[in-house]
Enzyme design. Sequence first.
Site, mmCIF file in Angstrom:
data_model
loop_
_atom_site.group_PDB
_atom_site.id
_atom_site.type_symbol
_atom_site.label_atom_id
_atom_site.label_comp_id
_atom_site.label_asym_id
_atom_site.label_seq_id
_atom_site.Cartn_x
_atom_site.Cartn_y
_atom_site.Cartn_z
ATOM 1 N N HIS A 131 0.832 -1.202 0.000
ATOM 2 C CA HIS A 131 0.000 0.000 0.000
ATOM 3 C C HIS A 131 0.872 1.259 0.000
ATOM 4 C CE1 HIS A 131 0.396 -0.742 4.500
ATOM 5 N NE2 HIS A 131 0.914 0.462 4.341
HETATM 6 P P1 TYD Z 1 -2.241 -3.704 7.226
HETATM 7 O O1 TYD Z 1 -1.972 -2.236 7.085
HETATM 8 O O2 TYD Z 1 -2.916 -4.371 6.070
HETATM 9 O O3 TYD Z 1 -0.884 -4.461 7.591
HETATM 10 P P2 TYD Z 1 0.358 -4.815 6.648
HETATM 11 O O4 TYD Z 1 0.434 -3.749 5.614
HETATM 12 O O5 TYD Z 1 1.549 -4.827 7.556
HETATM 13 O O6 TYD Z 1 0.131 -6.166 6.076
HETATM 14 O O7 TYD Z 1 -3.081 -3.897 8.540
HETATM 15 C C1 TYD Z 1 -3.540 -5.176 8.934
HETATM 16 C C2 TYD Z 1 -4.766 -4.984 9.817
HETATM 17 O O8 TYD Z 1 -4.443 -4.262 11.003
HETATM 18 C C3 TYD Z 1 -5.866 -4.206 9.138
HETATM 19 O O9 TYD Z 1 -7.112 -4.815 9.512
HETATM 20 C C4 TYD Z 1 -5.812 -2.849 9.754
HETATM 21 C C5 TYD Z 1 -5.226 -3.093 11.107
HETATM 22 N N1 TYD Z 1 -4.371 -1.981 11.575
HETATM 23 C C6 TYD Z 1 -4.878 -1.075 12.490
HETATM 24 O O10 TYD Z 1 -6.039 -1.146 12.917
HETATM 25 N N2 TYD Z 1 -4.070 -0.067 12.922
HETATM 26 C C7 TYD Z 1 -2.802 0.086 12.464
HETATM 27 O O11 TYD Z 1 -2.084 1.032 12.887
HETATM 28 C C8 TYD Z 1 -2.296 -0.850 11.491
HETATM 29 C C9 TYD Z 1 -0.907 -0.716 10.945
HETATM 30 C C10 TYD Z 1 -3.117 -1.866 11.087
#
Ligand code: TYD
Length: 137
Positions: free
Chosen positions: A51
Amino acid sequence: MLSDIEKRKIKYFGDSLGGLNVIENRKDIPFDVKRVFYIYGTDKNVIRGLHANKNSEFVMISLVGSCYVDVIDPNENKKKILLDNPNEYLYIPKMLWKNMYGFSQDSVLLVLSDSYYDENEYIRDFEDYKSEYGDKI
Ligand code: TYD
């Protein structure tokens, strides 16, 4: 800008007692920290991130073990960084695409951000990212 993406040293006060590193808001990193999260137990075949963020900036520190971070701009220029040292951090400004992968089994990746979590500022489709920011970076 992708040219600004490079690892920088963290203040280190290690001595015979062990390691001690310090980061202070705006002195050692360019923002005030509003959010802290850490990633661990991620299999080496998994790619995380995938992302870009419209508004948030990040600092990444590999506290334990190692992982790779690809930082990609909307023109598909890419910088591949190995994070494998708790004495170094990677600052990632807003509007850049991030992929984290190749996590070692023991990896603990600490992430600091200047912003509270807001799903609305995440761009999770690379084509959308290219079309939205292609002329802005
Ligand atoms: P995501 O950003 O997709 O993680 P990565 O990019 O590391 O794979 O986040 C995974 C899940 O965690 C998603 O449901 C959103 C939640 N999340 C939060 O609620 N707060 C946060 O600060 C982060 C980073 C994730």
